[in-house]
Design a protein around this motif. Sequence first.
Motif, short mmCIF file in Angstrom:
data_model
loop_
_atom_site.label_atom_id
_atom_site.label_comp_id
_atom_site.label_asym_id
_atom_site.label_seq_id
_atom_site.Cartn_x
_atom_site.Cartn_y
_atom_site.Cartn_z
N LEU A 1 -3.71 10.35 -4.65
CA LEU A 1 -3.33 9.00 -4.28
C LEU A 1 -4.13 8.51 -3.07
O LEU A 1 -4.31 9.25 -2.10
N MET B 1 -7.42 1.56 0.30
CA MET B 1 -6.97 0.46 -0.54
C MET B 1 -7.25 -0.89 0.12
O MET B 1 -7.73 -1.82 -0.52
N ARG C 1 -0.38 2.66 -5.76
CA ARG C 1 -1.32 3.71 -5.36
C ARG C 1 -1.84 4.47 -6.59
O ARG C 1 -3.03 4.75 -6.71
N TYR D 1 4.26 3.63 -4.76
CA TYR D 1 3.70 4.72 -5.56
C TYR D 1 2.94 4.18 -6.77
O TYR D 1 1.83 4.65 -7.08
N VAL E 1 0.80 -1.22 0.00
CA VAL E 1 0.00 0.00 0.00
C VAL E 1 0.84 1.27 0.00
O VAL E 1 0.30 2.36 -0.24
N SER E 2 2.15 1.16 0.27
CA SER E 2 3.00 2.35 0.24
C SER E 2 3.67 2.54 -1.11
O SER E 2 4.32 3.57 -1.34
N LYS F 1 -5.38 6.59 0.37
CA LYS F 1 -4.80 6.23 1.66
C LYS F 1 -4.80 4.71 1.81
O LYS F 1 -5.61 4.01 1.20
N PRO F 2 -3.88 4.19 2.64
CA PRO F 2 -3.82 2.74 2.81
C PRO F 2 -5.14 2.11 3.23
O PRO F 2 -5.50 1.03 2.74
#
Length: 251
Positions: free
Chosen positions: A209, A215, A188, A185, A182-183, A211-212
Amino acid sequence: MPSPHTRRTSKLPYDPAEAVAALSAADPKLGRLIARVGPCTMKLAGAQSPFEALLEAIVYQQLNGKAAATIHRRLLESFAPPGSIARAGDEPFTRAPHPTAQHMLDAPNEQLRAAGLSKNKALAVRDLAAKTLDGTVPTLAKIRKMTDDEIVAHLSQVRGIGPWTVEMMLIFRLGRTDVLPVSDYGVRKGFALTFGKLKPQDKVTPMDLPKPDVMLKRAKKWSPWRSVASWYLWRACDLAAADKLETVKAT
């Protein structure tokens, strides 16, 4: 033409067609992306030990692919015995074995820096070597028996190795099926292109983008195939770049 230290690949330990079918059924919007991209062609880096995979990951951090590949080649070749480096056209490559953790630990700082490693990366490489020798970095046989969370916990003890680096190893070296970085790029951005309002021609801002938690909420329906879903989100970025280029050519 061989490339430096040509990486052998192997097939996935699961059927990507099964994953694609399950993802398409679970999430029709993701299914439309899958249909546009086509079959999943992801391969594993089949010949790397955990030490080798993490060494490469450290070298590649925060660099573009070409620059990182050059530094990685120089680093490995600095350990090669005379006569083991050959050329194929303009590309040098070595037939020598990959240096061991002990080789890396014993190497003088000047050798690591001459290959192009920054001070911080040289320290990270030495810490990786030390933690490989003391067992903190498990062998491939041991790591295959560990859960994803256990692997992240073990390998994140190495200087310069964070969750993202371990997640890449889980997906592309170990073939784990249910990893969602999830981090990342690209993941995202691919998520925003597929499920958000981001268009291929748009300039991406941090607000675009996801947020975790956003997602992860949607990705619940993708389990246990989130690694394959991630691969398709990366491909969404490739499609967007191609679409943008076509738009430029048409104007």
